[in-house]
Scaffold this active site. Structure first.
Site, PDB file in Angstrom:
ATOM      1  N   SER A 195       1.661  -9.804  -0.854  1.00 29.11           N
ATOM      2  CA  SER A 195       1.247  -8.403  -0.807  1.00 29.11           C
ATOM      3  C   SER A 195       1.431  -7.739   0.549  1.00 29.11           C
ATOM      4  O   SER A 195       1.593  -6.525   0.638  1.00 29.11           O
ATOM      5  CB  SER A 195      -0.221  -8.284  -1.231  1.00 29.11           C
ATOM      6  OG  SER A 195      -1.026  -9.082  -0.389  1.00 29.11           O
ATOM      7  N   GLU A 229      -9.675   6.119   3.099  1.00 28.73           N
ATOM      8  CA  GLU A 229     -10.503   5.076   3.691  1.00 28.73           C
ATOM      9  C   GLU A 229      -9.605   3.866   3.876  1.00 28.73           C
ATOM     10  O   GLU A 229      -8.579   3.747   3.218  1.00 28.73           O
ATOM     11  CB  GLU A 229     -11.667   4.728   2.765  1.00 28.73           C
ATOM     12  CG  GLU A 229     -11.358   3.659   1.702  1.00 28.73           C
ATOM     13  CD  GLU A 229     -10.328   4.101   0.672  1.00 28.73           C
ATOM     14  OE1 GLU A 229     -10.188   5.315   0.449  1.00 28.73           O
ATOM     15  OE2 GLU A 229      -9.653   3.222   0.096  1.00 28.73           O
ATOM     16  N   LYS A 285       0.808  -1.223   0.000  1.00 25.88           N
ATOM     17  CA  LYS A 285       0.000   0.000   0.000  1.00 25.88           C
ATOM     18  C   LYS A 285       0.845   1.278   0.000  1.00 25.88           C
ATOM     19  O   LYS A 285       0.442   2.302  -0.537  1.00 25.88           O
ATOM     20  CB  LYS A 285      -0.932   0.018   1.212  1.00 25.88           C
ATOM     21  CG  LYS A 285      -2.020  -1.046   1.159  1.00 25.88           C
ATOM     22  CD  LYS A 285      -3.067  -0.718   0.108  1.00 25.88           C
ATOM     23  CE  LYS A 285      -4.247  -1.687   0.152  1.00 25.88           C
ATOM     24  NZ  LYS A 285      -5.223  -1.425  -0.918  1.00 25.88           N
TER      25      LYS A 285
END
Lengths: 404, 263
Positions: A380, A113, A91
């Site tokens: 990830s 969010e 991210k």
């Protein structure tokens, strides 16, 4: 002046577009223009690359998974280690880029969010690094499930706003962030974390995440002298998937595989499999595949993993699946949990529950490919944030029996 | 073009009043009782009824309408049921009042744009407002609606630059819905000071009447804004009144706002 039509704006085939209140359209046009200029500016690219290297720790390794390879008895398995990026997941690639873009645009504050909290932590981190105030909207249920990440965001100086509406998960957090953005659009940049949302977000997020796939390209050539035969990634909104897969879309010999949340099973309606079972619709500003009833009401998604229980998916992934370029599979909660333990015990890596879904389909894919082939699994994120959820279920006897 | 909407604005104007477009959520608290709310609003003086059709993820709405959506969905208020069960009853009780549907694009897409346009028109709907469908995305659906004689009513926001606002107004059907504040639906104690000049700009460009909405809840606000528009849209204040005290409260609030719209 006449207003252009949607035929080509931010479209991936029939998917994409910009379905938002008029109040937001000028901001999206401004963002599109600023991003186009930034992308063409070598100084911006250099700035992003430098922060990714010095602060995030890129590039992340491509690690050979020897014991999984042996256990699965098929292709050589490689792990793209986004879990080793700062804050513990992919991210951060996107939030660094978007916060730098926001600064370039002169925005004074950031909202975001988050579902599992990884995007919230990554946004809070980028904001702390560059000194911008940050507010993160998070479903109240996720606030509960992801207490560790809530603490991390607060420690980083961000304000976490629990959303008590609807299913109290990611979709509701995104609604609330959009509503907030509508009223504060002049000085606020909304950092969307998935490759979803209205144009230009799916493109921006994909471009910032594409570094994952670009590194895999380079690393696979260096490590085994060819491109991988298949790449597998979990899919919620789809940012890690599009990031690792996009640079290979033109390489037809590379199989691209996504794994969605099968939840309690596809027959139960309690799942997050929008690419598998979704129908065309509009959610959060873009046209894509969504989980909805016959009346167009969005269904609540379910997954053991807070990052995958989203009833929509990025429009570009919907396009890749519809056109047959990308394969899509699912893994249930139980299969993901099993994979979590398998990877933890055979590779010394606790994968995030999201990532565990990708691993859950790894064995069959490795066998389908066969020996001598190369399979890359996008790792990830790391599972530290999930240990409370997983521990609460107790370690299954079957696993303790086999391995302890 | 439906024609009914223009006629309603003209009638109000002939009486020396601004028009009141009154919103309520179909199916809140249930389907039959929402019909009572619509009828009461017309008794109170509403010139056009805006029939809200609930969507699970209403990004343009504030908490009052959002909660009304949740109640309506629990009561089973799908677009199909609203058109088949609520609209005919409202038509029966308010035969003179133009009806406009407000919902989100996904709800219409799920039914099918053509099917919706045809059914809505058949049931007596004059226009439709889709707050998440900006002009870039609406050319196809507008053509479909035009063919059916259903007005796609556009929105204009405070953040819309002048040239864009003029383009939106020039192409408008039914009326232009000018959003008075940058934000979601809901009552506001104060409205922005530069609103009047923006309304005048849109009015000059528009071939159809213009209204202002979002944030209006009192006769005083209606008077201030009514001076620069052909009418006002009142939503959250009416939804809240009806939810708290029933149809009579919505009737009373409509009457009060209508007093503010007398010229």
């Amino acid at each position: 002046m006449s207003i252009e039509t949607s035929a080509t704006i931010g479209r991936f085939g029939p998917f994409g577009g910009r379905y938002v209140p008029e109040t937001l359209v000028p901001a999206l046009l401004e963002l599109e223009e600023a991003y186009t200029a930034a992308r063409a500016d070598p100084a911006f690219g250099k700035q992003v690359a430098q922060v990714l290297k010095e602060f995030v720790g890129r590039e992340t390794p491509l690690t050979p998974a020897h014991r999984l390879t042996a256990a699965w008895g098929g292709a050589q398995v490689w792990l793209k280690r986004e879990d080793l990026a700062h804050t513990g997941a992919h991210k951060i690639n996107n939030t660094i880029g978007q916060v730098l873009l926001a600064l370039r645009m002169g925005k004074k504050r950031i909202i975001a969010e988050t579902g599992a909290g990884q995007h919230g932590v990554a946004t809070a981190t980028a904001c702390a690094l560059f000194g911008l105030p940050c507010e993160v909207y998070m479903g109240a249920l996720d606030v509960e499930r992801q207490a560790l990440n809530v603490f991390r965001m607060r420690a980083l100086g961000a304000t976490v706003r629990p959303v008590e509406l609807g299913s109290k998960t990611l979709k509701d957090a995104m609604n609330e962030a959009m509503r907030t953005w509508v009223s504060q659009v002049q000085d606020t940049h909304y950092v969307i974390g998935s490759a979803a949302g209205p144009h230009p977000y799916p493109t921006i997020v994909r471009d910032f995440q594409a570094i994952i796939g670009q590194e895999v390209r380079k690393q696979s050539q260096a490590l085994f002298g060819q491109l991988p035969d298949a790449i597998i990634a979990c899919v919620g909104g789809g940012s890690n998937a599009i990031g690792v897969l996009h640079p290979f879309v033109g390489d037809k010999q590379v199989r691209l595989v996504g794994v969605e949340a099968g939840g309690h099973g596809l027959h139960t309606k309690q799942h997050g499999a929008s690419l598998t079972l979704g129908t065309e619709g509009v959610l959060h500003g873009s046209r894509s595949l969504v989980l909805q009833d016959e009346h167009g009401q969005i269904q609540e998604a379910h997954s053991i993993s807070a990052g995958l229980d989203y009833p929509g998916v990025g429009p570009e992934l919907a396009f890749l699946v519809k056109t047959g370029r990308m394969e899509i599979r699912t893994a249930t909660d139980d299969e993901a949990l099993q994979a979590f333990y398998e990877v933890s015990r055979s590779e010394g890596i606790l994968p995030a529950l999201e990532t565990s879904h990708a691993f859950a389909r790894g064995a069959e894919l490795a066998r389908e490919l066969g020996k001598g082939k190369h399979l890359v699994i996008n790792c990830s994120g790391r599972g530290d944030k999930d240990v409370a959820t997983i521990a609460a279920r107790g370690i299954p006897a079957a696993i303790t029996g086999n391995k302890s | 073009m439906s024609g009914e909407i223009a006629a309603a604005f003209a009638k109000a104007k002939a009486r020396g009043e601004g028009a009141l477009v009154a919103y309520a959520m179909a199916g809140d608290p249930d389907l039959p009782r929402s019909v009572d709310v619509f009828a009461a609003m017309v008794e109170g003086g509403a010139d056009i009824l805006e029939i809200g059709v609930a969507f699970s993820d209403p990004i343009a709405d504030g908490p009052v309408i959002q909660e009304a959506s949740e109640r309506a969905l629990k009561a089973g208020a799908s677009l199909k049921r609203v058109l088949n069960e609520v609209v005919p009853e409202v038509r029966k009780r308010c035969p003179e009042t133009p009806l406009v549907v407000m919902t989100y694009i996904n709800v219409v897409m799920a039914m099918g744009e053509e099917k919706y346009a045809k059914l809505a028109r058949e049931k007596g709907i004059s226009g439709t407002i889709l707050p998440d469908l900006p002009p870039e995305e609406s050319s196809g659906i507008r053509a479909t609606f035009d063919a059916a004689g259903l007005d796609l009513i556009p929105l204009c926001a405070p953040t819309t630059p002048p040239a864009r606002a003029e383009a939106i107004a020039r192409d408008a059907r039914g009326f232009v819905y000018c959003v008075s504040v940058a934000g979601v639906t809901g009552m506001r104690s104060e409205l922005p000071v530069d609103l009047s000049s923006r309304l005048e700009l849109v009015r000059k460009a528009s071939p159809v009447p213009i209204t202002a909405g979002f944030g209006i809840s009192t006769a005083e606000q209606a008077r201030t804004i009514g001076a620069h528009a052909d009418g006002v849209v009142v939503g959250s204040a009416l939804v809240r009144a009806a939810h708290a005290d029933g149809p009579a409260a919505a009737r009373q609030l409509c009457a009060e706002i209508k007093r503010g719209l007398k010229r």
